[in-house]
Design a protein around this motif. Structure first.
Motif: not given
Ligand SMILES: NC(=O)NCCC(=O)O
Length: 373
Positions: A117, A190, A199, A227, A230-231, A253
């Motif tokens: 990223e 994003k 963050f 990034c 993905r959650h 991360t």
């Molecule tokens: N770059 C980023 O979105 N980090 C947030 C924390 C994570 O999701 O790892």
């Protein structure tokens, strides 16, 4: 180990488990095969001081479709110069580093390469605007996009940058997709901006407005879920719905999120019958001015970016991760036919109740929503 940091879970297992158990543990944890790479690539990686690992995911031979074997390359690296070096020096140093790593990817026959990223210092923790916004560049015309690697190596390049959209006076966290002909195929911004810990990205850019684009390349249909996205299982799902065969997840991360890392992209590959590629940077980046985290602690750095980049396949297998501490290139050969084979076998996507979800979701987002209890 680098300093007191654990180099990787895989190294711990290799050092402490007897061979028969190790083989079984690796089969259960990962389940894929090693891939041979040319000696020149091994030598070059060692001279240039980065880890090189390569694996292969196979699919069954079909009667009507030929195999669709392609190779992806995931690159993780630390920043090259200190964060208070002149901006252009930092950019050039990073370009040189990426250049020498991509050259090794080319030796390994990589067709699609993806970087981590925003491959600048991850300075969004600082909340300072200068000099970090000076790293922002046009997705179509910027230095990083014009850094001609794609055409030179006949490789699709996914280059995540801090994007400056001059026309609309906006900044974005964007992955530029450059086709192997050297033309910009498009960009993916994003979708989800974190509001957690250090963050502080929402100080710089907004949630992306490019939806869930999929790019048709010579080497398959690809998408980029940057990034924090993905959650969000639905974020992966939407790329898959638009036909993505490989979803890349370039990330930055640290710390408390590490236990989630080995699971999230792997789950997404299983749920969506596709390949996923999780890429994280390495190293600790120091910033001159002290900044305060959400928990009130004062820092000059974010903590360790723990690397551990890996690829997961639709059958649930995954590669071991790259190191937690060193620069690295992970080369993975995959037969994209595996996606449909697994979809036909397990049918998770076919059995989803999308009309029902859509109807209930449409109700749930209304102000007059009443939970169905
Ligand atoms: N770059 C980023 O979105 N980090 C947030 C924390 C994570 O999701 O790892």
């Amino acid at each position: 180990m680098s300093g007191s940091e654990l180099e990787s879970l895989e190294k711990v297992l290799e050092s402490h488990l007897p061979e028969p158990e190790l083989r079984e543990v690796k089969r259960l944890l990962f389940g894929k095969r090693k891939l041979d790479f040319p000696a020149c690539a091994v030598d070059a990686a060692s001279e240039r001081d980065f880890e090189l690992k390569a694996y292969r995911f196979e699919a069954a031979q079909e009667q009507l479709r030929p195999p669709r074997r392609i190779r992806v390359g995931l690159i993780q690296h630390r920043i090259v110069l200190p964060t208070d070096a002149p901006v252009l020096d930092q950019v050039n140093a990073m370009h040189n580093r990426i250049g020498e790593m991509v050259e090794v990817a080319a030796m390994c026959g990589v067709n699609v390469v993806c970087f981590q990223e925003t491959w600048m210092p991850f300075a969004f923790c600082t909340r300072e605007k200068e000099p970090w916004t000076e790293f922002a560049e046009s997705a179509e015309e910027g230095n990083t996009t014009r850094f001609q690697l794609a055409k030179k190596y006949n490789m699709v390049v996914i280059s995540p940058i801090l994007e400056r959209d001059e026309l609309h006076n906006t900044l974005w966290n964007t992955a530029v997709v450059i086709s192997n002909s050297g033309n910009v195929l498009g960009k993916s911004r994003k979708n989800h901006i974190p509001r957690i810990g250090d963050f502080n990205e929402s100080t710089y850019y907004m949630e992306g407005d490019t939806g869930h684009k999929v790019f048709q390349t010579q080497f398959g249909k690809i998408a980029v879920n940057i990034c924090y996205g993905r959650h969000h299982p639905l974020n992966w799902f939407m790329y898959s719905l638009n036909g993505a065969e490989i979803i890349f997840n370039p990330s930055a991360t640290v710390g408390a999120l590490e236990p989630m890392w080995p699971i999230e992209a792997r789950n997404a590959a299983i749920a969506n019958h596709c390949f996923t590629c999780a890429i994280n940077r390495v190293g600790t980046e120091h910033f001159k001015s002290e900044f305060t985290s959400g928990d009130g602690q004062k820092h000059h750095d974010f903590g360790l970016f723990y690397g551990s980049s890996y690829v997961a396949a639709p059958d649930g297998n995954r590669t071991p991760g790259l190191s937690r501490t060193s620069d690295g290139l992970l080369v993975v050969e995959m037969d994209l036919n595996l996606n449909r084979q697994i979809s036909d076998k397990w049918s998770f996507k076919m059995t989803g109740r999308y009309a029902e979800y859509a109807e209930e979701l449409a109700k749930a987002i209304r102000h007059d929503f009443k939970p169905n209890i």
